[in-house]
Structure formats: C-alpha cells, structure tokens
Design an enzyme around this catalytic site. Structure first.
Site, short mmCIF file in Angstrom:
data_model
loop_
_atom_site.label_atom_id
_atom_site.label_comp_id
_atom_site.label_asym_id
_atom_site.label_seq_id
_atom_site.Cartn_x
_atom_site.Cartn_y
_atom_site.Cartn_z
N LYS A 1 0.82 -1.22 0.00
CA LYS A 1 0.00 0.00 0.00
C LYS A 1 0.85 1.27 0.00
CE LYS A 1 -2.24 -0.39 3.83
NZ LYS A 1 -1.80 -1.67 4.39
N ARG B 1 -9.60 1.66 9.14
CA ARG B 1 -9.20 0.27 9.37
C ARG B 1 -10.23 -0.47 10.20
NH1 ARG B 1 -3.33 1.22 8.96
NH2 ARG B 1 -2.33 -0.79 8.72
N ARG C 1 11.54 -7.08 4.78
CA ARG C 1 11.62 -5.66 5.13
C ARG C 1 12.15 -5.50 6.56
NH1 ARG C 1 6.19 -2.19 4.97
NH2 ARG C 1 5.88 -3.12 7.01
N ARG D 1 11.81 -2.26 11.23
CA ARG D 1 10.65 -1.64 11.85
C ARG D 1 10.25 -2.43 13.08
NH1 ARG D 1 5.54 -0.16 8.07
NH2 ARG D 1 4.39 -1.33 9.64
N ARG E 1 -0.62 -8.85 13.23
CA ARG E 1 -1.15 -7.81 12.33
C ARG E 1 -2.04 -8.41 11.24
NH1 ARG E 1 4.20 -5.45 10.55
NH2 ARG E 1 3.04 -4.14 9.11
P1 ADP Z 1 0.86 -1.91 7.70
O1 ADP Z 1 2.18 -2.33 7.15
O2 ADP Z 1 0.34 -2.86 8.72
O3 ADP Z 1 -0.14 -1.57 6.65
P2 ADP Z 1 0.93 0.88 8.64
O4 ADP Z 1 2.24 1.54 8.40
O5 ADP Z 1 -0.21 1.31 7.82
O6 ADP Z 1 1.19 -0.67 8.57
O7 ADP Z 1 0.52 1.03 10.20
C1 ADP Z 1 1.40 0.64 11.23
C2 ADP Z 1 0.67 0.59 12.57
O8 ADP Z 1 0.12 1.89 12.88
C3 ADP Z 1 -0.54 -0.34 12.64
O9 ADP Z 1 -0.18 -1.67 12.89
C4 ADP Z 1 -1.34 0.30 13.79
O10 ADP Z 1 -0.81 -0.01 15.05
C5 ADP Z 1 -1.13 1.77 13.56
N1 ADP Z 1 -2.23 2.31 12.70
C6 ADP Z 1 -2.09 2.79 11.43
N2 ADP Z 1 -3.28 3.19 10.95
C7 ADP Z 1 -4.19 2.96 11.92
C8 ADP Z 1 -5.60 3.14 12.04
N3 ADP Z 1 -6.33 3.63 11.03
N4 ADP Z 1 -6.21 2.80 13.20
C9 ADP Z 1 -5.50 2.31 14.22
N5 ADP Z 1 -4.18 2.08 14.18
C10 ADP Z 1 -3.53 2.40 13.05
#
Ligand code: ADP
Length: 187
Positions: A13, A88, A127, A133, A144
């Site tokens: 994404k 989400r 990654r 990370r 996740r």
């Molecule tokens: P991913 O690789 O899981 O798509 P992101 O970089 O989008 O990761 O998000 C990393 C973390 O940030 C998530 O696992 C969550 O803890 C938090 N997070 C991101 N967006 C949201 C959201 N809309 N609601 C709640 N937590 C979020």
C-alpha cells in the site's frame, strides 16, 4: 480524487500510494507513517501509539480519528488525497464519513490491493531485516495479519455495497501493480 487504499500488511500500500499520489498530484496521507514520525520525534501521540504498534494492535480510535480529522482539514487535502491505512475499522468508516461530510467532499473510490498471505509475510520478514521496523517481527506480523482479517477485511463489504470498491491484484512487480492501479482508477 479522494481515494482510500486498503490491503493487508505487506500488500505494498505505502509504495503504491506514493506513486499514485504523485501521478494524481494529491497528498499521500498514511496514518502508519504519521504514527511512526511521532514515535521517532517522541511526541505524546507517538508515546501513546507505541505500545499498540509494537504489539501489532490498532491504536485506539479516539487517538487516530482526531489525528486524521485535522490532517484532512489541511489545505493541501482540499483538492483530493490518497488515504493509506485509514479507515481500518467499521467505526473509523463512520468517522471518516462524518469528517468528509463536514468538509463537503465525499470519497470517490476505495481500492483494495489483494495479496497472497504467504507472499506478504515473506515480504514483511524481508523488510524487517532491511529496515528494522519495530512491528516487523514474525510474531507481530502474524498478529497484524489476524487483526487485519478480523477488523479491516469487513470494510471491503461495506464499501462494495456502496459501489465504491475496486479490487487490484497486488502480486507481481511494483511497476505492474502501479499500472493496474492507475488503469483501475482511470488515471
Ligand atoms: P501496515 O504495514 O500494517 O499496513 P501501517 O504503516 O499502515 O502498517 O501502520 C502501522 C501501525 O500503525 C498499525 O499496525 C497500527 O498499530 C497503527 N495504525 C495505522 N493506521 C491505523 C488506524 N487507522 N487505526 C488504528 N491504528 C492504526
């Protein structure tokens, strides 16, 4: 265009959102990135988000929703945006509806990038080695994926019923996926 980009962790994404945002000349708004930036800066928001992110859990809605509301109200988002990682949860869908109704700017499209689970776990582990990370350990990655399936996957149906959903296959090279996305969006 106002677009939401969805897909499981590791579906690409973030990478794709940057490319599509560039092509459409709109800001890329990633909640995960905003959280990570706050974490790196040691802000109260970052400290609050930290323990959830490290466990692979979602940050509580009251924290996330107000952060998104203020980001979408910034002037650069007035002409459109790619929202990556939000909403989400079903509750966040309702919140986004309220925010956008307040701004008078409804969503145009929701794109779901689909991906094979084994493939995305492999990508995330890779990654983890390269970027380190905090939420990319194998155990947290599994969590996740489960959280995505439980809390975020149901949104696909919600947006599909509204006639907003486009599905794009996220397997293949980065450029292939970008091309598919731009075609699907008619861009
Ligand atoms: P991913 O690789 O899981 O798509 P992101 O970089 O989008 O990761 O998000 C990393 C973390 O940030 C998530 O696992 C969550 O803890 C938090 N997070 C991101 N967006 C949201 C959201 N809309 N609601 C709640 N937590 C979020």
């Amino acid at each position: 265009m106002r677009i939401v980009l969805m897909g499981p962790p590791g579906a690409g994404k973030g990478t794709q959102a940057i490319k599509v945002a560039e092509k459409l000349q709109v800001p890329h708004i990633s909640t995960g990135e905003i959280f990570r930036a706050n974490l790196a800066d040691g802000t109260p928001l970052g400290l609050e988000a930290k323990r959830y992110m490290e466990a692979g859990e979602y940050v509580p809605d009251e924290v996330t929703n107000s952060m998104v509301a203020s980001r979408l109200a910034e002037s650069d988002a007035a002409g459109g945006f790619i929202l990556d990682g939000y909403p989400r949860t079903v509750a966040q869908v309702g919140e986004l509806d309220t925010i956008l109704a307040g701004l008078g700017t409804p969503l145009d499209k929701v794109v779901e990038i689909t991906a094979n689970t084994d493939e995305v776990v492999a990508r995330l582990l890779n990654r983890a080695q390269e970027q380190g990370r905090a939420d990319d350990t194998e155990e947290v990655i599994r969590r996740r994926m489960d959280v995505y399936a439980e809390q975020t996957e149901p949104l696909v149906r919600v947006y599909s019923e509204r006639g907003l959903l486009l599905k794009v296959d996220g397997m293949g090279s980065m450029d292939e996926v970008t091309a598919r996305l731009l075609t699907a969006l008619g861009a």
